[in-house]
Design a protein around this motif. Sequence first.
Motif, PDB file in Angstrom:
ATOM      1  N   UNK A  91       1.269  16.239   5.524  1.00 45.57           N
ATOM      2  CA  UNK A  91       0.533  15.496   4.497  1.00 45.57           C
ATOM      3  C   UNK A  91      -0.256  16.405   3.566  1.00 45.57           C
ATOM      4  N   UNK A  92      -0.884  17.410   4.122  1.00 45.34           N
ATOM      5  CA  UNK A  92      -1.703  18.287   3.281  1.00 45.34           C
ATOM      6  C   UNK A  92      -0.856  19.067   2.282  1.00 45.34           C
ATOM      7  N   UNK A  93       0.443  19.197   2.550  1.00 46.25           N
ATOM      8  CA  UNK A  93       1.327  19.865   1.590  1.00 46.25           C
ATOM      9  C   UNK A  93       1.711  18.947   0.435  1.00 46.25           C
ATOM     10  N   UNK A  94       1.541  17.620   0.618  1.00 47.41           N
ATOM     11  CA  UNK A  94       2.001  16.677  -0.409  1.00 47.41           C
ATOM     12  C   UNK A  94       0.886  15.892  -1.072  1.00 47.41           C
ATOM     13  N   UNK A  95      -0.274  15.826  -0.466  1.00 44.97           N
ATOM     14  CA  UNK A  95      -1.396  15.087  -1.036  1.00 44.97           C
ATOM     15  C   UNK A  95      -2.514  16.046  -1.428  1.00 44.97           C
ATOM     16  N   UNK A  96      -3.245  15.669  -2.436  1.00 49.29           N
ATOM     17  CA  UNK A  96      -4.298  16.562  -2.941  1.00 49.29           C
ATOM     18  C   UNK A  96      -5.593  16.456  -2.158  1.00 49.29           C
ATOM     19  N   UNK A  97      -5.831  15.328  -1.505  1.00 54.36           N
ATOM     20  CA  UNK A  97      -7.115  15.137  -0.817  1.00 54.36           C
ATOM     21  C   UNK A  97      -6.889  14.466   0.532  1.00 54.36           C
ATOM     22  N   UNK A  98      -6.891  15.255   1.584  1.00 52.75           N
ATOM     23  CA  UNK A  98      -6.718  14.745   2.942  1.00 52.75           C
ATOM     24  C   UNK A  98      -7.850  15.256   3.813  1.00 52.75           C
ATOM     25  N   UNK A  99      -8.597  14.338   4.408  1.00 53.07           N
ATOM     26  CA  UNK A  99      -9.609  14.698   5.400  1.00 53.07           C
ATOM     27  C   UNK A  99      -9.192  14.117   6.736  1.00 53.07           C
ATOM     28  N   UNK A 139      -7.210  10.438   1.102  1.00 52.48           N
ATOM     29  CA  UNK A 139      -6.694   9.911   2.364  1.00 52.48           C
ATOM     30  C   UNK A 139      -7.523  10.409   3.533  1.00 52.48           C
ATOM     31  N   UNK A 140      -7.865   9.468   4.439  1.00 53.40           N
ATOM     32  CA  UNK A 140      -8.473   9.826   5.725  1.00 53.40           C
ATOM     33  C   UNK A 140      -7.391   9.708   6.789  1.00 53.40           C
ATOM     34  N   UNK A 141      -7.012  10.821   7.365  1.00 53.10           N
ATOM     35  CA  UNK A 141      -5.996  10.860   8.426  1.00 53.10           C
ATOM     36  C   UNK A 141      -6.715  10.923   9.760  1.00 53.10           C
ATOM     37  N   UNK A 142      -6.583   9.857  10.544  1.00 49.98           N
ATOM     38  CA  UNK A 142      -7.391   9.694  11.746  1.00 49.98           C
ATOM     39  C   UNK A 142      -6.504   9.262  12.910  1.00 49.98           C
ATOM     40  N   UNK A 143      -6.807   9.766  14.093  1.00 48.85           N
ATOM     41  CA  UNK A 143      -6.087   9.333  15.283  1.00 48.85           C
ATOM     42  C   UNK A 143      -5.666  10.500  16.148  1.00 48.85           C
ATOM     43  N   UNK A 144      -5.281  10.217  17.395  1.00 47.52           N
ATOM     44  CA  UNK A 144      -4.950  11.294  18.342  1.00 47.52           C
ATOM     45  C   UNK A 144      -3.688  12.064  17.976  1.00 47.52           C
ATOM     46  N   UNK A 145      -2.833  11.529  17.088  1.00 50.54           N
ATOM     47  CA  UNK A 145      -1.628  12.244  16.672  1.00 50.54           C
ATOM     48  C   UNK A 145      -1.786  12.897  15.302  1.00 50.54           C
ATOM     49  N   UNK A 146      -3.012  12.970  14.820  1.00 54.25           N
ATOM     50  CA  UNK A 146      -3.267  13.562  13.504  1.00 54.25           C
ATOM     51  C   UNK A 146      -2.701  14.971  13.384  1.00 54.25           C
ATOM     52  N   UNK A 198     -15.517  10.177   7.918  1.00 55.29           N
ATOM     53  CA  UNK A 198     -14.335  10.669   7.217  1.00 55.29           C
ATOM     54  C   UNK A 198     -13.719   9.577   6.352  1.00 55.29           C
ATOM     55  N   UNK A 199     -13.675   8.365   6.885  1.00 55.49           N
ATOM     56  CA  UNK A 199     -13.044   7.260   6.166  1.00 55.49           C
ATOM     57  C   UNK A 199     -13.891   6.766   5.000  1.00 55.49           C
ATOM     58  N   UNK A 200     -15.204   6.965   5.053  1.00 52.43           N
ATOM     59  CA  UNK A 200     -16.083   6.503   3.982  1.00 52.43           C
ATOM     60  C   UNK A 200     -15.706   7.083   2.625  1.00 52.43           C
ATOM     61  N   UNK A 201     -15.207   8.306   2.626  1.00 56.72           N
ATOM     62  CA  UNK A 201     -14.877   8.983   1.373  1.00 56.72           C
ATOM     63  C   UNK A 201     -13.439   8.750   0.919  1.00 56.72           C
ATOM     64  N   UNK A 202     -12.705   7.923   1.640  1.00 57.21           N
ATOM     65  CA  UNK A 202     -11.269   7.790   1.392  1.00 57.21           C
ATOM     66  C   UNK A 202     -10.930   6.510   0.641  1.00 57.21           C
ATOM     67  N   UNK A 232       0.820  -1.225   0.000  1.00 58.02           N
ATOM     68  CA  UNK A 232       0.000   0.000   0.000  1.00 58.02           C
ATOM     69  C   UNK A 232       0.846   1.263   0.000  1.00 58.02           C
ATOM     70  N   UNK A 233       2.138   1.116   0.246  1.00 66.05           N
ATOM     71  CA  UNK A 233       3.045   2.261   0.258  1.00 66.05           C
ATOM     72  C   UNK A 233       4.109   2.082  -0.823  1.00 66.05           C
ATOM     73  N   UNK A 234       4.568   3.199  -1.408  1.00 63.26           N
ATOM     74  CA  UNK A 234       4.178   4.594  -1.120  1.00 63.26           C
ATOM     75  C   UNK A 234       2.830   4.957  -1.735  1.00 63.26           C
ATOM     76  N   UNK A 235       2.235   6.012  -1.204  1.00 62.69           N
ATOM     77  CA  UNK A 235       0.949   6.484  -1.686  1.00 62.69           C
ATOM     78  C   UNK A 235       1.089   7.209  -3.026  1.00 62.69           C
ATOM     79  N   UNK A 236       0.034   7.150  -3.791  1.00 62.97           N
ATOM     80  CA  UNK A 236      -0.101   8.028  -4.947  1.00 62.97           C
ATOM     81  C   UNK A 236      -0.645   9.355  -4.441  1.00 62.97           C
TER      82      UNK A 236
END
Length: 733
Positions: free
Chosen positions: A421-429, A389-396, A450-454, A380-384
């Motif tokens: 991440x938001x500087x390198x990916x086009x779609x981050x929620x 991407x859904x970025x989730x968690x207490x360290x988000x 949030x994850x449903x759309x990712x 799954x890595x590296x990402x396109x």
Amino acid sequence: MKDTQLHELLQQMTTNEKAEQMSQVVSMLVQSHSETGKITGPIAAMDVAKEDMSKSGSILGASGAKTLKQIQKNYMERHRLNIPLLFMADVIHGYKTVFPVPLALGCSWDLSAVEKSAEIAAKEASAAGLHVTFSPMADLVRDPRWGRVMESTGEDPYLNSEFARAFVRGYQGEDLEQDTDRIAACVKHFAAYGASEGGRDYNTVDMSERQLREYYMPAYEAALEEGAEMVMTAFNTVDGIPATSNRHLMRTVLRNELKFNGVLISDWGAVQETVPHGVAANNREAALKSALAGVDIDMMTPCYKQHLTSLVDSGELSEAVLDEAVLRILQLKQKLGLFDHPYRGADEKREEQLILSDEHRTKARELAAKSSVLLKNDGVLPLNTTQRVALIGPFTDSTDLLGRWAIFGEPADVVTLKTGLTKQLTAVETAAGCDIESITDAQISEARKTADNADVIILALGEPSELSGEAGSKTDIRLSEAQMHLVRSMRELNKPIITILFNGRPLDLRGILDESDAIIEAWFPGTEGGHAVADLLTGAANPSGKLTMSFPYTVGQIPVYYNAFKTGRPKEDLDPNDRYASKYMDAPNEPLFPFGFGLSYSEFTYGDARLSSNDLQPGGSLELSVDVKNTSGITGEETVQMYIRDLVGEVVRPVLELKGFEKIRLEPGEAKIVTFSIHEDLLKYHHHDLAYKADSGDFIASVGTDSQTLQHLRFSYKTHSSVTETVLEERYT
């Protein structure tokens, strides 16, 4: 100032003035001002604030060029002999530009990069007026329950030694007096602090002297050979005696055997703590025993200030003991050039230019990427960069990426994972998903939405920095149940999950490993952590880190480390169904992730290893070579590791011992021959009588990508007399 002048200065000092030079306190006890300095230990329990410590010879914890210049000016004006102060602090892995924690730095296996990080830390700290850093911590660590594993570079004595040297070179340079961009290094904690029983801080250490010398001493010795100017005592006991009052350890071993003639300082309160340890009846006896042991500076207790003068007056302590200690302190001040330049290095303009400069941030970003370890990747890595991407968690979006010992680092300067991440990916929620220790239905609902759309889910999990570092011992090294619940909930969505871990110790990752398609151990990556992890996720950086401390399968295995002894009933040599083998009934013997392990986006293929000869002659050497090829289309770095095993020794020898490594960079399709030299010194060990020598016999040389994935080659070495001959000679002589 010349040595003769130092001796003359010493002769002018009263006994009380000598005791003051031998005492260290936080800045607020030397001068009343708004800056109290960083408090890294107890004050009230030490009663130090009740004593007049205003003429102590050194202070710790304060920083800032303007502040320290003012403190120095005021101090020298009221000091009868105009002796300057020493300013010390815990600059462990960066000053304001914070690099990854040392355990992470070790995982880079990049000595030059780590040396550069120490050089940058020294530049910033020196411009801020500091003279000494309480680093490197050269303690060997094998128990991740101990919070201070984050300050070490790992579980291997050879690798720790190489990193200790790199830190000292980076901090001190070649000429402390002339190069005011450098600061003095203080290696710690002497000795064996990493072996605290049960992984509990400040606890007892009990081991044989052979084990102490074989595994725990080499890194301290390496730092001293590199020229470390100071040593700090450990909190623990060594052979039943607290290190700080242990005359054998400090006088015989450190001073006489290791030839250390620099300044020996106690850790915070350790002189007075010999009383609750039970080897001193009171503070007076604590001062006497520590001074006799050779401790030059008493950190943050009133023991020396209160009692050294009366101990000399009563004849219980020779003033010569004080003289040798104070002379060493004065010599360090001379070496730093403080008698001629008491404001050495402190410069507000240079401070502003250096601190968090673009150059320093760039190095921090590069090293944070090199220090992170890719533990799992199911494709799954590296990402396109166009993936949702859904970025989730207490360290988000957490700024808690510096680690517990980055005492001068500012959260406001931290690049969070969300920012990176938001500087390198086009779609981050983003969504919190849970807090560190708690979770609500509303948080789960938001995370699912949030994850449903990712296309892919990135979980930013870990431990807060307060749960590691000093006094950060734990019996449970799993992530919180709240975070585990979040992982299980996200797994139900049947989408790829990438887990990023921020923490200061190896963790029990059961329940995380199986539920994740990829895992990156980012540790506490420092100021540029968010950028560095984003670089790894997108492929802008290729993971190259490899573990320097094993990850246990379960806490019940601890301590679990690669260079253990083989038992008389080794599991691997017996029938798997044989009950009477050295094994657990409910878990494997092996760690979840072994020492030296780490994945890459590149594919590296090892050819057949070969030895130049099967016989090693005394005084000679042989070569172990292996071809390594990058068979992928991605440029990458691989750390080739070389281990040796002594098959039969006078005492039991480890199943493996790291004796060399080389980090190589390979372009797609490129191959290199990596060669290691094997000579007698690599075969030496401490025998039952502590003699350090090699024995005749058969050995295994191993080479590979980690401590479990190796090729093994056998060779022989014959000294002038074999082990058997030596034993027989001893028996019948």
